[in-house]
Scaffold this motif. Sequence first.
Motif, PDB file in Angstrom:
ATOM      1  N   ARG A 235       0.832  -1.213   0.000  1.00  0.00           N
ATOM      2  CA  ARG A 235       0.000   0.000   0.000  1.00  0.00           C
ATOM      3  C   ARG A 235       0.857   1.249   0.000  1.00  0.00           C
ATOM      4  N   GLU A 236       1.939   1.182   0.753  1.00  0.00           N
ATOM      5  CA  GLU A 236       2.834   2.344   0.809  1.00  0.00           C
ATOM      6  C   GLU A 236       3.440   2.602  -0.576  1.00  0.00           C
ATOM      7  N   ARG A 237       3.785   1.518  -1.224  1.00  0.00           N
ATOM      8  CA  ARG A 237       4.360   1.603  -2.565  1.00  0.00           C
ATOM      9  C   ARG A 237       3.300   2.053  -3.565  1.00  0.00           C
ATOM     10  N   GLY A 238       2.049   1.678  -3.285  1.00  0.00           N
ATOM     11  CA  GLY A 238       0.954   2.032  -4.191  1.00  0.00           C
ATOM     12  C   GLY A 238       0.988   1.240  -5.475  1.00  0.00           C
ATOM     13  N   ARG A 239       1.643   0.121  -5.446  1.00  0.00           N
ATOM     14  CA  ARG A 239       1.829  -0.646  -6.678  1.00  0.00           C
ATOM     15  C   ARG A 239       2.034  -2.114  -6.318  1.00  0.00           C
ATOM     16  N   LEU A 240       1.321  -2.972  -7.059  1.00  0.00           N
ATOM     17  CA  LEU A 240       1.482  -4.415  -6.833  1.00  0.00           C
ATOM     18  C   LEU A 240       2.408  -4.974  -7.914  1.00  0.00           C
ATOM     19  N   ARG A 241       3.400  -5.715  -7.483  1.00  0.00           N
ATOM     20  CA  ARG A 241       4.323  -6.318  -8.454  1.00  0.00           C
ATOM     21  C   ARG A 241       4.002  -7.816  -8.567  1.00  0.00           C
ATOM     22  N   VAL A 242       3.677  -8.247  -9.772  1.00  0.00           N
ATOM     23  CA  VAL A 242       3.224  -9.616  -9.960  1.00  0.00           C
ATOM     24  C   VAL A 242       4.044 -10.321 -11.045  1.00  0.00           C
ATOM     25  N   GLY A 243       4.432 -11.531 -10.716  1.00  0.00           N
ATOM     26  CA  GLY A 243       5.109 -12.352 -11.725  1.00  0.00           C
ATOM     27  C   GLY A 243       4.070 -13.105 -12.536  1.00  0.00           C
ATOM     28  N   ILE A 244       4.126 -12.936 -13.848  1.00  0.00           N
ATOM     29  CA  ILE A 244       3.124 -13.560 -14.718  1.00  0.00           C
ATOM     30  C   ILE A 244       3.808 -14.219 -15.917  1.00  0.00           C
TER      31      ILE A 244
ATOM     32  N   PRO B   7      10.446 -16.551 -16.313  1.00  0.00           N
ATOM     33  CA  PRO B   7      10.515 -17.939 -16.784  1.00  0.00           C
ATOM     34  C   PRO B   7       9.974 -18.900 -15.728  1.00  0.00           C
ATOM     35  N   THR B   8       9.460 -20.025 -16.188  1.00  0.00           N
ATOM     36  CA  THR B   8       8.893 -21.029 -15.293  1.00  0.00           C
ATOM     37  C   THR B   8       9.850 -21.378 -14.158  1.00  0.00           C
ATOM     38  N   VAL B   9      11.105 -21.598 -14.530  1.00  0.00           N
ATOM     39  CA  VAL B   9      12.053 -22.069 -13.512  1.00  0.00           C
ATOM     40  C   VAL B   9      12.408 -21.004 -12.489  1.00  0.00           C
ATOM     41  N   GLN B  10      12.039 -19.730 -12.765  1.00  0.00           N
ATOM     42  CA  GLN B  10      12.424 -18.674 -11.819  1.00  0.00           C
ATOM     43  C   GLN B  10      11.266 -18.203 -10.953  1.00  0.00           C
ATOM     44  N   ARG B  11      10.120 -18.888 -11.053  1.00  0.00           N
ATOM     45  CA  ARG B  11       8.954 -18.425 -10.304  1.00  0.00           C
ATOM     46  C   ARG B  11       9.241 -18.390  -8.802  1.00  0.00           C
ATOM     47  N   ILE B  12       9.807 -19.461  -8.290  1.00  0.00           N
ATOM     48  CA  ILE B  12      10.024 -19.562  -6.848  1.00  0.00           C
ATOM     49  C   ILE B  12      11.089 -18.574  -6.394  1.00  0.00           C
ATOM     50  N   ASP B  13      12.174 -18.466  -7.172  1.00  0.00           N
ATOM     51  CA  ASP B  13      13.243 -17.531  -6.804  1.00  0.00           C
ATOM     52  C   ASP B  13      12.729 -16.096  -6.753  1.00  0.00           C
ATOM     53  N   ALA B  14      11.892 -15.741  -7.731  1.00  0.00           N
ATOM     54  CA  ALA B  14      11.386 -14.368  -7.795  1.00  0.00           C
ATOM     55  C   ALA B  14      10.571 -14.043  -6.550  1.00  0.00           C
ATOM     56  N   VAL B  15       9.806 -15.029  -6.075  1.00  0.00           N
ATOM     57  CA  VAL B  15       9.005 -14.805  -4.864  1.00  0.00           C
ATOM     58  C   VAL B  15       9.906 -14.730  -3.639  1.00  0.00           C
ATOM     59  N   ARG B  16      10.823 -15.657  -3.547  1.00  0.00           N
ATOM     60  CA  ARG B  16      11.685 -15.722  -2.366  1.00  0.00           C
ATOM     61  C   ARG B  16      12.584 -14.502  -2.256  1.00  0.00           C
ATOM     62  N   ALA B  17      13.058 -14.005  -3.412  1.00  0.00           N
ATOM     63  CA  ALA B  17      13.962 -12.857  -3.394  1.00  0.00           C
ATOM     64  C   ALA B  17      13.202 -11.544  -3.222  1.00  0.00           C
ATOM     65  N   GLY B  18      11.871 -11.598  -3.207  1.00  0.00           N
ATOM     66  CA  GLY B  18      11.102 -10.370  -3.050  1.00  0.00           C
ATOM     67  C   GLY B  18      11.076  -9.519  -4.304  1.00  0.00           C
ATOM     68  N   GLN B  19      11.461 -10.131  -5.435  1.00  0.00           N
ATOM     69  CA  GLN B  19      11.430  -9.395  -6.705  1.00  0.00           C
ATOM     70  C   GLN B  19       9.987  -9.053  -7.079  1.00  0.00           C
TER      71      GLN B  19
END
Lengths: 481, 352
Positions: free
Chosen positions: B103-112, B157-169
């Motif tokens: 909310r503070e950022r005012g923007r949702l970042r989503v991996g798709i 990429p499919t293989v980076q889905r988990i890393d992206a979430v874990r790294a807070g990307q």
Amino acid sequence: MTHPPIAPPAPPAPGPSSVSAASASTASAAASAAPAPVPPSEPPRRRSWSEGAARLRAATRTEPGRLRIIGVVVGGLLVLFGVGTSWQVADRYQAADTVLESSQPLSAGAAEIYRLLADANTAAATGFLAGADEDPAVRQRYEENIANAAGRLADAAADSSGSAAAQAYITLLNEGLPVYTGLVETARANNRQGLPLGGAYLRYADEQMQQTLLVAAADLYELETDRFQHDITEARAWPWLALAAGGLALVVLAWAQRRHYLRTNRLLSPGLMAATATATLLLLWLGGSHWLARAALDDADGGAARSLSSLNGAWTEALRARGDENITLVARGADNASEESFQARLETLIGPDPESPGGLLGDAAARAAGDSDGEAPIQRAIEATREWAARHAAGRERELAGDYDGAVEQVIGGRGSTREMFDRVNTSLAEAVAHEQEQFEAAGRRARSRLDGLAVGAVGLGALGVAGTALGIGRRLSEYR
Amino acid sequence: MTTSEKVGVEVPEVEDRGSRGRATALATAAAALLLSLAAACAAPPGPGGPGGAGRPVSEARAADDAGGGIGPLAEPERCDGQRSAAESLAPARIVGDAVADIRERGRLRVGIDLNSYLWGYREPGSTDIVGFDIDLVQAIAEDLLGPDPEITYLAIPTVQRIDAVRAGQVDMVVRTMSITCERWNQVAFSTAYFETGQQLLVPSGSEITGFDDSVAGQRLCRADGTTAARLLDRQDHGAEVVRVANHLDCLVRIQLGLADALMTDSALAAGHVAQDPSMRLVGDPLTMESYGVAMNQDNPDLVRWVNAVLEDYRAGGVTSDWRASYDTWLAEYLYDQRNDPPPLPPEPLYRE
């Protein structure tokens, strides 16, 4: 003078044929014929050989005979020298000519086929990224590249009809090209309908290009380059036979003249002097012009050809890096391999250190140092590649921030895009390659021209030498009549 | 039956299985045979499966594996302690650190995904990203940030889905991602928002009838690192396996005549059918999988919030937002109106 071997008692020698050597001759002939009843099947060649040897031995016992032998040896060496020079120089001239007119152009043609294909692949990806907004110029670039590649392939097929290996690569390319263009069109059609399948097709087309067509084109380039290197080596090879014959002829001539002087107390034999002069002249001409031709070929091979090779390598790396950059965006996050490949290629181009130039372009620049016309475009290419890397990083940042359209704009847009920098690298390298190609051709022509006239001159000088020898020896012989 | 028998016999040779599964594989080989006999007569399994509630979880898994997850044996994955993989945290809209950050950022970042037709892709003729996954992202973002929320879509990429979430990307990944026990060890999932299963997709005129002996000698395409790849490593029914990077590459291979069938989940297969109407699904689903929204394990408040959004999204059955999105994107390709019951959103499962 035949001695039928079956004649049981030794028949009397058929009359004295010569004054002093007759008894020795018959004696030796009898000695060789007498010891055993030689079977009739003995080939008569052997007999005439031994007879010839006997006559030679007899000849060495008289001065005119010796003079004749000297004349024959000197004349033979001079003929060998002249004809050998003519033959070996013609060989080298021919090799230099092949390099200039055939094998180097074939190598350059193969490099161009590679570039046209890589550039077509890049244009296909660029057009794909723009989708329905595809710039007609990009489409045209793709089509021209494909058409030119097909034309070059036809030329290459005609020019290298003697090489089965080259034909095999050309056949592979001829078969692969329509398959590739079919995939690109399927990709376009799907993409225009907005189907992600289009991207998958383009990735597959790219894979075919990278793994089949470009590999075959690279193999063809290597094959043609090896061949032209081989031709250069042939052109550079010292004509040892001719040089040895010439050297030996001079040594024998010197000895003959010394002998002439010691026997007659006459200082000069004009004929032998003339023969010596022509042989010396020919030897100097041969050695000198071959040495100069070699120097020119070294310029062509060690200088221009090496530069061409590293510049061609750099150019193809730049083209493929551009392809990777485009495919990364086409993949839309489907994989990261192309991005990694892009980074690796840029490093191959300018080295890992952004401050000091390395890589293929750094090497090419170092090689061209001192030749300002050659170095300037390479320096421009290095600067443009650095800027390209910086702009690519900015575009990549946009992509990673979710601004896909911004990333596409950064890559295929106008001012400030990586496309601008790639185009600059492309034109700079085209200029550098054209320059080195000119250097190469100039050096090759120089090498060839240094052998001009030598093949014919050698025969003429050799003939003069033989004539001089005949004159000198004949004059001495006449003193015995 | 012959298939089951054959598979049961082959169990000791099976590879690519957890050590626990391997240890029990032999012991349950006979059970698998009995099980498949029973299953053939039984109705489609509900929770608890054909093995009965008393059957140990690992044993049930081994039996499924032994059968290649074929037909009626397909059932949802169960993790340690009998818990269904699809169970998530109870829904609640409580502002914790993660929600406050967004909310503070005012923007949702989503991996798709930008390459899955109907799920997440760029709409023809525009630069908009649309699809079933994207509708859900919109609903979550509106709930978190209000109307017209700012969303950063990141194609990963499919293989980076988990890393992206874990790294807070990214805050979350909404990308046709199946909930599995293994992934639960690395990320947290919302409740299920879609149910699917691995199936075979073949061109019309194909003689393949399902994942059985009819695929013997056929070229079967699958993407690296997918459930299909794991299934085919275990059992290929004599098919020649074609390996590619992305499931869409399989469709290219089939269209070019370089493969005869492809294995993927039926949800993604819908996207393939939409792009090539000559393709059709054959055979029963081989697995039962659920898609979930993947989030960082350190953000339980966000997980609960998303679950609350999903409650609303699913509410109303045939009139739900879920159903509206389904009808927009998927109904045409996944739902046989003459034979199938109207599709309903999956029932959520909670741990507490």
